[in-house]
Design a protein around this motif. Structure first.
Motif, PDB file in Angstrom:
ATOM      1  N   GLU A   1      -5.777  -8.314  -1.562  1.00 20.11           N
ATOM      2  CA  GLU A   1      -5.072  -8.725  -2.781  1.00 20.11           C
ATOM      3  C   GLU A   1      -4.117  -9.879  -2.500  1.00 20.11           C
ATOM      4  O   GLU A   1      -3.892 -10.738  -3.365  1.00 20.11           O
ATOM      5  CB  GLU A   1      -4.350  -7.515  -3.382  1.00 20.11           C
ATOM      6  CG  GLU A   1      -5.337  -6.400  -3.728  1.00 20.11           C
ATOM      7  CD  GLU A   1      -4.715  -5.271  -4.532  1.00 20.11           C
ATOM      8  OE1 GLU A   1      -3.680  -5.505  -5.194  1.00 20.11           O
ATOM      9  OE2 GLU A   1      -5.277  -4.147  -4.499  1.00 20.11           O
TER      10      GLU A   1
ATOM     11  N   ASP B   1      -5.773   0.082  -7.034  1.00 15.18           N
ATOM     12  CA  ASP B   1      -6.274  -1.210  -6.547  1.00 15.18           C
ATOM     13  C   ASP B   1      -5.886  -2.302  -7.544  1.00 15.18           C
ATOM     14  O   ASP B   1      -6.043  -2.133  -8.760  1.00 15.18           O
ATOM     15  CB  ASP B   1      -7.795  -1.182  -6.390  1.00 15.18           C
ATOM     16  CG  ASP B   1      -8.220  -0.469  -5.104  1.00 15.18           C
ATOM     17  OD1 ASP B   1      -7.334  -0.082  -4.303  1.00 15.18           O
ATOM     18  OD2 ASP B   1      -9.434  -0.293  -4.910  1.00 15.18           O
TER      19      ASP B   1
ATOM     20  N   SER C   1      -1.174   6.421  -3.138  1.00 11.51           N
ATOM     21  CA  SER C   1      -1.788   5.117  -2.940  1.00 11.51           C
ATOM     22  C   SER C   1      -1.678   4.316  -4.238  1.00 11.51           C
ATOM     23  O   SER C   1      -1.927   4.841  -5.321  1.00 11.51           O
ATOM     24  CB  SER C   1      -3.262   5.326  -2.583  1.00 11.51           C
ATOM     25  OG  SER C   1      -3.906   4.097  -2.377  1.00 11.51           O
TER      26      SER C   1
ATOM     27  N   GLY D   1       0.883  -1.178   0.000  1.00  8.00           N
ATOM     28  CA  GLY D   1       0.000   0.000   0.000  1.00  8.00           C
ATOM     29  C   GLY D   1       0.910   1.213   0.000  1.00  8.00           C
ATOM     30  O   GLY D   1       2.066   1.115  -0.389  1.00  8.00           O
TER      31      GLY D   1
ATOM     32  N   GLN E   1      -6.423  -2.960   2.100  1.00  6.38           N
ATOM     33  CA  GLN E   1      -6.552  -3.390   0.711  1.00  6.38           C
ATOM     34  C   GLN E   1      -5.492  -4.448   0.349  1.00  6.38           C
ATOM     35  O   GLN E   1      -5.787  -5.405  -0.363  1.00  6.38           O
ATOM     36  CB  GLN E   1      -6.406  -2.153  -0.197  1.00  6.38           C
ATOM     37  CG  GLN E   1      -6.305  -2.428  -1.690  1.00  6.38           C
ATOM     38  CD  GLN E   1      -7.607  -2.929  -2.290  1.00  6.38           C
ATOM     39  OE1 GLN E   1      -8.672  -2.778  -1.694  1.00  6.38           O
ATOM     40  NE2 GLN E   1      -7.512  -3.555  -3.445  1.00  6.38           N
TER      41      GLN E   1
END
Ligand SMILES: [Zn+2]
Ligand SMILES: [Zn+2]
Ligand SMILES: [Zn+2]
Lengths: 658, 658, 658
Positions: C381, C331, C328, C318, C377
């Motif tokens: 992943e 995604d 950032s 991240g 996040q």
């Protein structure tokens, strides 16, 4: 007009010394400089001298018919000497030692080092002072290179305190008054309380810094004199030379030169351009030729320093190694640079160096020969130059035919003022040397010969006198100007400070107000994002100029020649006196100077287009084209060399009109 | 609303002291500050005081009817004192001493220096504490100027260790836990193992640095208190003042002010602009006026520091010497700057300085008079201001008419958070003070009065509370906000760290989550080449704002007001609480704040066009035009001074609507 | 293809250790690295060891089924150790100590520190060398981070003098000759006269600096070996690993790796991009994905260093905290980065770190879990990656199916040449690593697998050999090339210096002239404002390429493939040997390499559009899309994962054609 070369026999096998000498002669080279970095070979151990190899080298060079300039090796004291003494090393402004491992690792204030210089120079001079090959001596090498004039050592502190004591006649209150030390309680009670002006919390006193600079400059002069005195004693008939640098003003070269016979400088047009403060567009434009006025400025400067006698001791022969970027010169430039120097009166142009060294710091610095001993491009151009010189000499009947410099513009450049302007530039985009060269460029663009002179010079015989950077009031110069009927052009900041770095009682331009009735009552420095146009008054052509970086507001009854939209006036004239009260963009400055000089009937003004430049010497007039566009020669007399149309890098020589 | 001037009798011949005083009075000046740099004249040799000249100067000034602020001379300890002691000098972050030769060459942690300060201040106060001319004292001068708050000396090291021992109750494991020293094995076994946070291999612990900053700030406060206590003893009825600076937050001014009566600051609108982080376009736009909100921000800040009582101790009177570039102010700006200060409640605006000194570091700093003693432009404008003040005063019937400040917006600025944001900005283009001023600008653009207050301030009576830079959780502020029904605007990073520089257990905005139900789960810092537009949701007008430099990703059930193309949401509201979770371009920030403030019925919002600005005080409303375009006044009541249309540099005063 | 994570049990309450372990297992993580910064917890007081907590942690992790990599804690020696000894601290080039307070505050030359490393590693290894949870050891952490390879301490000086004595067989004249010390009188009389090459007045001797770099690199290797030998003794069957860095070449990684089993590196695609020398446009383009070739370059480099066995020890999960800006990631990128590593043969991809720490320097560095213990996040992943790996493994029948690397292009990268090019870059815009990566990028743009190898590597089996940065002549490489029939591409500057940093006697490319008949007779470095186009000769398509920064002039009978307007020729070929005699813009370099590689029938060249990239491993072919534009897959076999059209951040896996 002779060629020379810098040569390092100690760096090559003795096997090829004879062949090198023969090739030099064949190339048309008459002078060879050697020896200035070889202390560790002269004295490999303390007190153990080894002179035999130097003797053999001098014999070979002399036998070949070459004239030698022998350098004293004091720019590179050997390791054992540095280990013997801890009072030799210089100290930088941040207080860090500047250690052994490259060169110039000594402080000019070190008495210990002077003792050792005296010893090694005496040894050399007594051994070789009468060697028939030696025709001149060089002292040390490039005083000040790598920012080595101002040293903040304890030796410098002691020396500076004594210097202050002398300057102020042992009266500390005189110093306090002169420096304005009452401001911020900076008053000293005794000379032994004085400190060096570094490592302070904020800016130290500018008067303090200026006097420290004067002291430091004086150290260079006395250091050089120490060597010169010894060389004179052993070689009374030989010329003494030092090789100065470009873009370098950290000591007063006139003071150093007082003990020497010939001034020389080391000319690296491409390296200096990359190092310079020219903007990116200019750097791109001149990246393979050098700026058309930069070397010329220094030629004219060092001719003044040498009182007419000057050399290029080191001429760039191809790419160098030490600039941020090192492009290859355009083919032909080595020849052009050589001729530009001759056109300004150089007695000798000496290439640096004979053969590129395959090792150490400068291994990527080209020479006339490649490391594999094959001739490089520079050699071809040196040879061409040599044969062209021969042609020209064959057409000269007197020495003056090729050496007489015509007096046209006297350009006053004061080293001390350069320091004072740097001590407190009042505007961080103001580089006083760059600005002076900018004025020089404007003069050169109209094709006049320029003599760059100190403020104490005799100014008789000149049609125009330009005061380029004289921030400090100067009585001698004032008298010269008062007694002159030449056109006088005063640049901004002229006489705006006393010699003690105070504002004159009557404000700027101080005592010059006896020449022109105006007073500078406010100045402003301006960031690069600012510029303003001024328009010509009372004129049919609405010429407009662009002002930048610096403006002065004057109180005067004179009318300005130009005005800005906000009512500020530029450029005043009173009889033969002109005052330029701002900095301008180069193109605008060119126009303004041209306008003024065109009004001078005593001058022959011939504006130069693009990269074309002119210079007159003796019976010759030279034209050089630095620019990319082809230029045809303006009105001229008989062509002796070259053609009427010059491509970039080409030159032409004509008979001079005068 | 009084005028003053800074004056240095010791720098001028005693012959003109009387004339100077008479001219001051004639110009409408009532206050004169003297003496703050004269230690070398008070005590030219150790223990040998010379007070006679100061006595004569005070007598002359007092006889002329002037009120004197006398400064303690401790910003410039004399050379002999520095030579006596090697434990006075400050040390910079790189470990180098910050030596004598300019000013502020002392370390706040030096007990030796405090001893000598105690001595000289006691001598002065006992001699002059009751002199009738003296109406106030100034302690020292510009604490922190030239980056002198954080000193890395051995004295500071010892002081910091003791400070830590106190703060953590002699429990080293408490410190280790608070700082998170387990990370990278930075744990100390004893307070005597703690080092200063400089010269480390990479970034030192931010908590360590923040506490060192707290310690250093505390040293300034205790150093100032030492002087204040002595002055109170000898002059119990006089006001004590310190002159703070602009763009300077290195110590907590509220702590220092706790021992003083009046806050003052030194306002140099052009110099500060050139020094600032405004971009080139802004610097060009405001180069001759100063930024329209920069001085105002500081006026409002120091009014808060002084709890209502504040001065401008040094007001720029013309070009200065110390910025990278020093342009001339637009004619009229000295007057406008003076009035802007009065409009924000300044009791006195004092010009720096009476006459330009022709020597030393600041010889190019203009004064009301030129070095040749002729009135400069600043004098003309000071005189005009003085007569206009008289006009206004003649229309005031109560003191409140010209001094009452209307409570509208409370703007919370926390010095400790400013340090914490600088300790770890997370984005090298993030300047927390610049960002705070940017929010202030947005408020000022809608014409509201702003009070800049510390987090512990009483916030009752305000229509809006803006949390500008409160990175550190603050219990007192949280309580104030909880008990307030004002509109509350929380800026990005609010409460994102604990007081010990840790991430709050519930993440940002920490305890503020009791006010608004959202959680910052990720942040990002963005280079200047990045920006992104967000669009207003559920709106007829498709207003778009530009986000830059900083974004926060929040977890919440609230709907954002704006969204970017990639789905990120900006600006949340919960009842009276607004949270702005990003940095924005100035124009966008202006729009967003205007939108929020327009919704506050308790506020009178009048957007300002271009360079126009407003400020209300007592019965007056002021309009100032900093911008190049002429501006006509918005709706207003009766015009007392000026016209309906203001050119650049002009101002108007009306009767206030309230 | 396994996942791992970096974990710091000492930073968290023991209460949650078990839960952490269980969650790791649940996430599909098999490996966990711990312990490398915990010296102050292992030995809180001198000689007082506290191993119990580590024992408990290992037990918990092992019981959960996790495999542990235990790190030696020598990157962060505790405060008491630094206080015991003043001969541990490193010294920077300016002569300043690099003190305690962050990490890596030791000098590799310190014998005292080696003694203490031996002690603590022996203690750890003897206690835990057989603990069943430990499956590998990591030595220290990120050798060289924060510029810590070159230290200018007295310990380094002594070590370097001994190293020189060994290298030159106690013959000081051999050293003087090798370094060319006759230049500038830099000759030493004894090895004890040698100094470190810092703090000199100007550039020190490049040969001196290069040998000091060799010495310093050797210190890292011997320091690592010291630890490795102890670990081998106590854990003979475990793998030894070090975690190297990206964009870092200050020591010869092959020498260090000689004593280890697995190479690993720490991959931070966004942080490295911001730190890198990519231009602003590239930084903007890849700010949320990382540059598509930067991580891949390092994967291929460290696979070569590890002779096939390599990991990503720290994978960015991240935003990070330490770059100038910390955006950032898009995604999906954590998954893509993980797969890119597996596609290049990574045995393990280990995320840094498990949970974001709320304190100390890296408190803004994200982890798989947020500080409030919620999954971030990156965790999502990582879990997706874990399940996809499982899918792929279920389709692999042999180990080679997922690990075999296909030999296509051998890319020679020499660490020593990287130093020599930095010692004297000849052009301040020349970054040799950036240029090498630029060549790598050109290869990768045509979809071939690249093995980055040292010059002494076995080169059999490759279709193409690229000599990327081999400035120094290398006999072993020359022999490999002579005996190869692969296509050989020589970059500029190849073999342009001897191993002793001298110009080869026959000039560049030195001994390579036995392979291709050309000689570089002049080079030039060019500022960024310069570029020039060259046009293809004898071609129907008038392809033009853009040359920048560096040109070489060659003497040869070969015809160039391209020519500039001024007649300079680019790119020569002699049989299977290509010589590229300039630097080019990236797009031009891509075209030139593509042209050459397309002519190689042994290669399958498939140009990649935009941000698409390919990599083949075992039976799989991977496609990754880093670019903003959607890309459809070129010709490919059966799709195993993903789709035919890849949006930014997506990947696809197919069966490999081979
Ligand atoms: Zn001696
Ligand atoms: Zn004392
Ligand atoms: Zn020990």
């Amino acid at each position: 007009m002779k060629l020379g070369v810098c040569y390092y026999p100690e760096q090559w096998s003795e096997d090829i010394w004879k062949q090198d000498a023969a090739e030099m002669v064949a190339a048309g080279i008459e002078w060879v400089r050697i020896g200035e970095f070889a202390w560790s070979r002269y004295e490999p151990n303390p007190g153990e001298y080894q002179w035999e190899w130097l003797q053999r080298s001098l014999d070979i060079l002399g036998d070949a018919g070459l004239k030698v300039v022998l350098g004293t090796p004091t720019a590179t004291p050997p390791k054992w000497l540095m280990d013997q003494h801890d009072d030799i090393i210089a100290v930088d402004e941040a207080g860090n030692p500047r250690n052994y491992g490259s060169r110039r690792h000594y402080c000019f204030s070190s008495e210990t080092y002077r003792t050792h210089c005296r010893r090694i120079v005496t040894e050399m001079a007594s051994k070789f002072g009468k060697h028939p090959a030696i025709k001149a001596w060089q002292t040390d090498n490039e005083y000040g290179c790598h920012d080595t004039i101002l040293s903040y050592s304890t030796m410098a502190l002691e020396g500076f305190r004594e210097w202050c004591r002398d300057r102020f006649n042992d009266d500390i209150s005189a110093l306090n008054t002169a420096w304005g030390n009452v401001f911020w309680s900076m008053e000293f009670r005794d000379f032994d309380e004085i400190e060096l002006p570094n490592l302070t919390v904020t800016e130290s006193n500018p008067a303090h810094r200026l006097d420290f600079w004067r002291y430091s400059s004086g150290c260079v002069a006395s250091y050089n004199k120490l060597q010169a005195d010894i060389l004179r004693e052993y070689s009374p008939s030989l010329d003494l030379i030092h090789n100065y640098m470009g873009n370098f003003t950290d000591f007063d070269h006139h003071d150093v030169q007082a003990d020497l016979d010939i001034a020389s400088w080391d000319s690296y047009p491409l390296g200096f351009l990359d190092w310079s403060t020219y903007n990116e567009q200019e750097k791109r434009q001149w990246m393979r030729t050098g700026h058309p006025d930069f070397a010329a400025f220094h030629h004219d400067l060092y001719r003044g320093v040498g009182k007419g006698r000057w050399w290029v001791m080191e001429q760039q022969p191809g790419p160098v190694n030490w600039a941020p970027h090192n492009p290859s010169p355009l083919d032909g430039m080595v020849r052009l640079w050589s001729w530009e120097a001759f056109a300004h009166g150089a007695e000798v142009v000496s290439y640096f160096r004979w053969r590129q060294a395959p090792f150490a710091q400068e291994q990527m610095h080209s020479g006339l020969k490649r490391p594999d001993n094959v001739d490089d491009q520079g050699m071809l151009e040196a040879k061409q130059t040599a044969s062209e010189v021969q042609l020209l000499m064959s057409q000269s009947t007197t020495e003056a035919d090729s050496t007489h410099m015509h007096k046209e513009v006297a350009f006053i450049f004061d080293y001390v003022s350069d320091w004072s302007l740097r001590v407190q530039p009042q505007g961080n985009n103001y580089n006083p040397l760059h600005w002076a060269i900018s004025i020089y460029t404007a003069c050169r663009k109209v094709g006049v010969n320029v003599d760059i002179l100190p403020p104490h010079a005799d100014l008789t015989g000149y049609a125009t006198i330009v005061i380029a950077n004289q921030q400090l009031e100067h009585d001698g110069l004032l008298q010269s100007l008062k007694s002159s009927d030449a056109q006088i052009i005063l640049g901004p900041r002229s006489f705006s400070k006393t010699q003690q770095y105070q504002i004159p009682k009557t404000l700027a331009p101080g005592s010059l107000q006896s020449l022109i009735p105006l007073k500078v009552v406010r100045v402003e420095s301006l960031a690069d994002f600012w510029s303003d146009d001024v328009n010509k008054l009372n004129a049919s052509n609405q010429q407009s100029l662009t002002v930048k970086r610096w403006r002065e507001f004057v109180e005067t009854d004179l009318a300005p020649k130009y005005k800005s939209a906000d009512g500020w006036g530029l450029a005043y004239q009173h009889n033969n006196i002109h005052y330029i009260n701002a900095c301008l963009e180069q193109d605008s400055l060119n126009l303004l100077l041209q306008e003024i000089l065109l009004n001078n009937d005593a001058l022959t003004v011939k504006p130069c287009l693009g990269g074309l430049r002119q210079q007159k010497i003796g019976k010759w007039q030279f034209f050089f084209n630095y620019g990319p566009e082809e230029q045809s020669l303006p009105n001229h007399r008989q062509l002796v060399l070259g053609t009427h149309n010059l491509a970039q890098g080409e030159l032409a020589i004509c008979l001079n009109e005068k």
